[in-house]
Design an enzyme around this catalytic site. Structure first.
Site, PDB file in Angstrom:
ATOM      1  N   ASP A   1       7.615   0.298   3.025  1.00 34.55           N
ATOM      2  CA  ASP A   1       7.358  -0.885   2.673  1.00 34.55           C
ATOM      3  C   ASP A   1       6.299  -1.564   3.509  1.00 34.55           C
ATOM      4  OD1 ASP A   1       7.644  -3.743   2.433  1.00 34.55           O
ATOM      5  OD2 ASP A   1       9.469  -3.994   3.342  1.00 34.55           O
TER       6      ASP A   1
ATOM      7  N   ASP B   1       2.145  -5.947  -0.871  1.00 34.24           N
ATOM      8  CA  ASP B   1       3.240  -5.648  -0.339  1.00 34.24           C
ATOM      9  C   ASP B   1       4.048  -4.521  -1.433  1.00 34.24           C
ATOM     10  OD1 ASP B   1       5.922  -5.489   0.587  1.00 34.24           O
ATOM     11  OD2 ASP B   1       6.323  -7.705   0.194  1.00 34.24           O
TER      12      ASP B   1
END
Length: 413
Positions: free
Chosen positions: A121, A300
């Site tokens: 992530d 992201d």
């Protein structure tokens, strides 16, 4: 003529902030990413509950990172609105896409090493795993047993992570040895969770834990993320990692790039604020017409959608014939006609990168509907940037350059 990354680094003072640079990189090793779908059913209809939960979780993660930034640096995040608070190695990891919500692969932790799957992530910075004393919600996950690792050391600190969908992770902090694709991070700070909320049960979250790949300033632990530890420990060829996110052949490469996964030149844009991977988008385009000008965005990998401000999302969909608010899905969602998905693109560093109709189209609004839900969603997070997730990233090879604080994009091979 082709240049090595070392040549590019040496030339950086003479380059403009958004440049296109040819590069060459060495051999890489790979970690796979797998996939499971629960944002869209087999009938092609979006799962509205899961979609709303994913957006809430994303917003909560980003807001938590901004709070950590303020604690760690002593200053509010600049994007926060006034209303909201030697020769080294190259490695790669094959990735798995879970429901187009998370991309996960394998790491090992401890001595002797135990293998875990983690969500990679770029929108957060901490590593956590389920601990030995985690209860029934950790059933089905491989648990981190610090007492069984000779290299584990307790830090005497707790951690608590809360997500916007109500999911929580709580536990204690340790340091231990972390290995990924043969690269070793020694004395890496990680969280051993004594509590997983239901959102992290194996039925909802197939990875064992999560590995953040942002910058230290948004770390809840105020500690170096795993990749930065690898760089400091001299384990990587370059302070660079890159993602190919796709239904097949998805890969995370560490310490360099995999030239086989992209074509043409890489377009780089400078990070404007370290914490998240925050860069400037030159334009948002529909059918090659610019409908929105320059805006700030974070890249992201832990977000499926592209999340715009509510006002920007409205301007974007106002430019699309037949677009309507999708009130049955939730605030900020819009539909477009399924038989005429628009050509959408984002411009970075002067180059236009397209979002395919397959990734932009999240699925039918309802069974038999002629309306399909768009992958750009409006939500005001309290931070003045867009969140550019997998709806965009699945169309490009994305490079995260820690050494030079920049993000690069290239066409997929």
């Amino acid at each position: 003529m082709r240049f090595t990354l070392a040549t590019v680094v040496a030339a950086l003072p003479y380059l403009v902030s958004a440049t296109i640079v040819p590069e060459q990189h060495g051999q890489s090793r790979s970690i796979s990413l797998g996939k499971r779908s629960n944002l869209r059913g087999e009938d092609g209809v979006v799962n509205a509950d899961n979609l709303r939960a994913h957006l809430k979780s994303t917003v909560g993660k980003i807001q938590r990172g901004a709070a950590a930034f303020e604690r760690n640096t002593g200053a509010r995040h600049p994007a926060a609105s006034a209303s909201t608070p030697a020769k080294r190695d190259v490695a790669s990891d094959k990735l798995t896409d879970d429901s187009e919500e998370l991309w996960y692969g394998k790491i090992s932790v401890g001595t002797p090493a135990v293998t875990y799957t983690v969500d990679f992530d770029t929108g957060s910075s901490d590593l956590f795993l389920p601990g030995a004393n985690c209860g029934s919600t950790c059933s089905g996950h491989t648990k981190y047993k610090h007492t069984a690792s000779s290299t584990s050391k307790a830090l005497g600190k707790s951690f608590s992570l809360a997500y916007g969908d109500g999911s929580t992770v709580k536990g204690k902090q340790y340091t231990d040895t972390v290995k990924i694709a043969g690269l070793t991070a020694k004395k890496q700070t990680l969280g051993s969770a004594s509590q997983y909320s239901s959102g992290f049960e194996s039925s909802n979250f197939p990875a064992d834990g999560l590995m953040g790949m942002g910058f230290k300033s948004i770390s809840e632990y105020n500690a170096d993320p795993v990749f930065q530890t690898l760089v400091k420990d001299g384990e990587t060829t370059d302070g660079v990692f890159a993602f190919k996110l796709s239904d097949s052949g998805a890969e995370l490469t560490l310490g360099g790039l995999n030239d086989d996964l992209y074509s043409g030149k890489i377009t780089y844009v400078d990070v404007t604020q370290e914490g998240y991977w925050q860069v400037d988008v030159d334009a948002v385009n529909v059918e090659s017409d610019k409908v929105l000008g320059s805006t700030s965005a974070i890249i992201d990998s832990g977000t499926t959608l592209v999340v715009a401000t509510t006002s920007d999302a409205k301007k974007f969909y106002d430019a699309i014939d037949g677009a309507e608010e999708a009130t049955d899905i939730g605030d900020g969602y819009y539909t477009v006609p399924c038989d005429s998905i628009p050509d959408v693109s984002l411009t970075f560093g002067g180059k236009e990168f397209k979002i395919s109709s397959d990734t932009f189209n999240l699925g039918q609004e309802s069974s038999g509907s002629s309306k399909c839900v768009g992958g750009i969603v409006g939500e005001d997070t309290g931070l003045d940037f867009w969140i550019v997730g997998d709806v965009f990233m699945r169309n490009v090879y994305t490079v995260f350059d820690v050494d030079n604080s920049r993000v690069g994009f290239a066409e997929l091979a």
